[in-house]
Write a protein that holds these residues in place. Structure first.
Motif, PDB file in Angstrom:
ATOM      1  N   PHE A 130       0.838  -1.196   0.000  1.00 36.56           N
ATOM      2  CA  PHE A 130       0.000   0.000   0.000  1.00 36.56           C
ATOM      3  C   PHE A 130       0.871   1.244   0.000  1.00 36.56           C
ATOM      4  N   GLU A 131       0.308   2.279  -0.573  1.00 36.22           N
ATOM      5  CA  GLU A 131       1.043   3.521  -0.775  1.00 36.22           C
ATOM      6  C   GLU A 131       0.380   4.642  -0.009  1.00 36.22           C
ATOM      7  N   ILE A 132       1.184   5.507   0.526  1.00 37.01           N
ATOM      8  CA  ILE A 132       0.669   6.679   1.224  1.00 37.01           C
ATOM      9  C   ILE A 132       1.193   7.920   0.531  1.00 37.01           C
ATOM     10  N   MET A 133       0.263   8.738   0.099  1.00 34.56           N
ATOM     11  CA  MET A 133       0.612  10.018  -0.505  1.00 34.56           C
ATOM     12  C   MET A 133       0.294  11.109   0.499  1.00 34.56           C
ATOM     13  N   PRO A 134       1.316  11.768   1.020  1.00 28.91           N
ATOM     14  CA  PRO A 134       1.043  12.881   1.937  1.00 28.91           C
ATOM     15  C   PRO A 134       0.342  14.015   1.175  1.00 28.91           C
ATOM     16  N   ILE A 170       9.401  14.242  -0.306  1.00 21.88           N
ATOM     17  CA  ILE A 170       8.677  12.969  -0.425  1.00 21.88           C
ATOM     18  C   ILE A 170       7.454  13.112  -1.329  1.00 21.88           C
ATOM     19  N   GLU A 171       7.423  12.290  -2.337  1.00 16.51           N
ATOM     20  CA  GLU A 171       6.259  12.215  -3.223  1.00 16.51           C
ATOM     21  C   GLU A 171       5.240  11.237  -2.620  1.00 16.51           C
ATOM     22  N   LYS A 172       5.722  10.066  -2.243  1.00 14.97           N
ATOM     23  CA  LYS A 172       4.879   9.046  -1.610  1.00 14.97           C
ATOM     24  C   LYS A 172       5.767   8.020  -0.955  1.00 14.97           C
ATOM     25  N   PHE A 173       5.199   7.181  -0.130  1.00 20.15           N
ATOM     26  CA  PHE A 173       5.955   6.034   0.341  1.00 20.15           C
ATOM     27  C   PHE A 173       5.089   4.795   0.310  1.00 20.15           C
ATOM     28  N   ARG A 175      13.979   6.413  -5.794  1.00 19.75           N
ATOM     29  CA  ARG A 175      13.359   5.579  -4.761  1.00 19.75           C
ATOM     30  C   ARG A 175      14.418   5.124  -3.769  1.00 19.75           C
TER      31      ARG A 175
END
Lengths: 71, 71
Positions: A27-31, B24-27, B50
């Motif tokens: 799963f990915e989290i986009m702030p 940070i783009e995403k994690f 990455r």
């Protein structure tokens, strides 16, 4: 309030409340950022299907909590 | 113990302790599974680079904690 959620958000609507945990690939989290004002959580299933998770569901909150527990 | 970390893990080594939050783009979080026995946390920077994050660093733990706070 809706305005800040416009732009290039990936998720429309609130997203699904639950997915089968064993089907989760990642799963990915986009702030939040200039392109989308809300935090987005996107799950990729083993079927390669991608779904937005509802950040307010108990399932999603537990999923994130478990990440911390496994650290 | 090293054995269960073999296979198709994305991250080799412990990963970086810190990245600049504004970059940070995403994690992504990969739960442990048959292809990789450890949980992996991979950050994508706005430069499209990455990097694996060290799950044991304070920075990484705070990053995940903040996800919960924003829910």
């Amino acid at each position: 309030q809706n305005k800040i959620h416009k732009g290039r958000c990936f998720c429309a609507g609130k997203g699904v409340d639950v997915v089968l945990r064993k089907n989760i690939e990642k799963f990915e989290i986009m702030p939040p950022g200039p392109s989308c004002g809300k935090q987005e959580i996107i799950v990729t299933l083993k079927s390669a299907d991608r779904k937005c998770l509802n950040p307010e569901s108990k399932f999603t909150q537990n999923l994130i909590r478990r990440v911390l527990e496994k650290m």
